[in-house]
Design a protein around this motif. Structure first.
Motif, mmCIF file in Angstrom:
data_model
loop_
_atom_site.group_PDB
_atom_site.id
_atom_site.type_symbol
_atom_site.label_atom_id
_atom_site.label_comp_id
_atom_site.label_asym_id
_atom_site.label_seq_id
_atom_site.Cartn_x
_atom_site.Cartn_y
_atom_site.Cartn_z
ATOM 1 N N PRO A 253 0.837 -1.200 0.000
ATOM 2 C CA PRO A 253 0.000 0.000 0.000
ATOM 3 C C PRO A 253 0.876 1.256 0.000
ATOM 4 N N CYS A 254 0.377 2.321 -0.632
ATOM 5 C CA CYS A 254 1.077 3.602 -0.541
ATOM 6 C C CYS A 254 0.514 4.356 0.666
ATOM 7 N N LEU A 255 1.080 5.511 0.979
ATOM 8 C CA LEU A 255 0.660 6.248 2.183
ATOM 9 C C LEU A 255 -0.839 6.554 2.175
ATOM 10 N N GLU A 256 -1.360 6.930 1.006
ATOM 11 C CA GLU A 256 -2.780 7.318 0.960
ATOM 12 C C GLU A 256 -3.723 6.109 0.964
ATOM 13 N N CYS A 257 -3.192 4.895 0.765
ATOM 14 C CA CYS A 257 -4.026 3.684 0.893
ATOM 15 C C CYS A 257 -4.491 3.510 2.334
ATOM 16 N N PHE A 258 -3.606 3.804 3.293
ATOM 17 C CA PHE A 258 -3.952 3.491 4.693
ATOM 18 C C PHE A 258 -4.014 4.735 5.573
ATOM 19 N N ASP B 281 -9.468 1.759 -4.068
ATOM 20 C CA ASP B 281 -9.990 3.105 -4.328
ATOM 21 C C ASP B 281 -8.985 4.205 -3.994
ATOM 22 N N CYS B 282 -7.748 3.832 -3.736
ATOM 23 C CA CYS B 282 -6.728 4.835 -3.385
ATOM 24 C C CYS B 282 -6.596 5.858 -4.518
ATOM 25 N N PRO B 283 -6.605 7.173 -4.171
ATOM 26 C CA PRO B 283 -6.487 8.192 -5.223
ATOM 27 C C PRO B 283 -5.111 8.226 -5.883
ATOM 28 N N VAL B 284 -4.124 7.545 -5.292
ATOM 29 C CA VAL B 284 -2.761 7.591 -5.848
ATOM 30 C C VAL B 284 -2.417 6.322 -6.614
ATOM 31 N N CYS B 285 -2.677 5.141 -6.010
ATOM 32 C CA CYS B 285 -2.250 3.903 -6.660
ATOM 33 C C CYS B 285 -3.425 2.972 -6.959
ATOM 34 N N GLY B 286 -4.682 3.467 -6.764
ATOM 35 C CA GLY B 286 -5.861 2.628 -6.993
ATOM 36 C C GLY B 286 -6.206 2.488 -8.469
HETATM 37 ZN ZN ZN Z 1 -2.322 3.913 -2.564
#
Ligand code: ZN
Length: 367
Positions: free
Chosen positions: A187-192, A259-264
């Motif tokens: 996961p990237c930072l914005e995932c969690f 649904d992550c805005p960065v890596c989703g």
């Molecule tokens: Zn992410």
């Protein structure tokens, strides 16, 4: 319990000592290369590695000093701040003589002394959506030494885009947390941890135990080391929480968010909305505000000092920064690319007005 019958660290036999001594190893790194799973190959990998420590405050001072001592090939350090006396109790790259200097400048001098084998690149820059890509470019690993989420989000996005591993960490009071982000695999930072605003308690309001910084900063370097040596990561897909008072040590599983805005799956139209044309941030130190533009101003410090000297008393000047006495109570520092620190004002509006006054003065002199 009695004395253990066998020492935990048995002395090597004489022939082992001879074989170690006989090898033409660089003495500086001998205690590292002698590790059975490191060796000369491990040192070689380390000497080739390029690592950036972004933010050389409480955490970044620990990780940068450790990486320099280890002999990392290229160490890039990034910070926009100047050294304050309140930093000295925990930020061990700085001494009383560093107060007033841009942090990256004082840190670079110290790190180059620590290990002349390494190359240190200093960037006096604020981390924003417009600068983050330049900051991570060409690096193998990014180590987080930041204390706010807006720049962390910008850094995370740049790392995901350029597929560069990012060792995230934060620490406050007695606890800290961290994880290792490998774009495409974890996961990237914005995932969690998306949507955290920066209206949070800071080290100025709730304080920090310097010891937690030592633990978390060193764990970050150890994760970086495992990456460099090609070992499985301990903190991929896991968030570590550690409290130095209770000694609670938790590893919390985390996973990629579709649904992550960065890596989703769908990242369209989800740009960061954090950067205004001019951003004003209240710093940990009382009545100090840092003002910077979204697009950094290219300021030549030598020329700026000549202009400012005509209007104000210069308190100090170095390669990357100038400090002036703006009024009896207000001091202003110009650091690197367009960062202006205003000390002695009580509101962000006042700080921003002073920023524009200084920038206009520097621009006018250009014409
Ligand atoms: Zn992410």
């Amino acid at each position: 319990m009695g004395i253990p019958s066998q020492s935990l660290y048995p002395l090597p036999r004489i022939n082992q000592v001879k074989s170690v001594m006989g090898l033409k190893r660089n003495t500086r790194y001998s205690r590292f290369t002698v590790l059975s799973d490191v060796g000369e190959e491990g040192l070689h990998r380390l000497r080739q590695a390029r690592v950036a420590v972004v933010g050389v405050g409480g955490l970044g001072c620990v990780s940068a000093l450790q990486l320099a001592s280890l002999g990392i090939g290229v160490l890039r350090i990034v910070d926009r701040d100047i050294v304050e006396i309140s930093n000295l109790q925990r930020q061990h790259l700085y001494t009383d003589e560093s107060v007033g200097l841009p942090k990256v400048e004082a840190a670079q001098q110290r790190l180059e002394k620590q290990n002349p084998d390494i190359t240190v690149e200093a960037m006096a820059l604020s981390v924003t959506e417009t600068t983050a890509e330049r900051i991570v470019e060409g690096m193998d690993i990014i180590i987080d030494g930041l204390d706010r989420f807006a720049p962390r989000y910008a850094l995370n996005r740049a790392c995901v885009k350029q597929k560069i591993p990012y060792v995230f960490a934060g620490a406050l009071a007695a606890s800290g947390n961290m994880t290792t982000i490998v774009p495409g695999e974890t996961p990237c930072l914005e995932c969690f941890l998306g949507d955290v605003d920066d209206e949070q308690p800071t080290c100025a309001t709730v304080g920090i135990y310097p010891t937690i910084l030592g633990v978390i900063g060193n764990l970050q370097v150890h994760e970086a080391l495992r990456l460099i040596l090609g070992r499985p990561l301990q903190l991929a897909n896991r968030l570590l929480y550690f409290n130095i008072e209770t000694l609670d040590f938790h590893l919390i599983p985390i996973s990629i968010n579709k649904d992550c805005p960065v890596c989703g799956d769908n990242t369209e139209g989800k740009e960061l909305q954090t950067d205004l044309d001019v951003t004003v941030t209240e710093l940990c130190d009382d009545q100090t505000f840092l003002v910077h533009a979204r697009v950094p101003e290219a300021i030549d410090i030598g020329r700026a000092s000549k202009i400012l000297k005509k209007h104000y008393k210069i308190i100090s000047k170095s390669a990357l920064g100038i400090q002036i006495q703006f009024t009896d109570k207000i001091q202003v520092s110009v650091v690197g690319e367009g960062n202006i620190l205003v000390k002695g004002v009580s509101s962000s509006e006042e700080a921003e007005a002073i920023y524009h006054q200084i920038i206009d003065l520097l621009r006018e002199a250009n014409h």
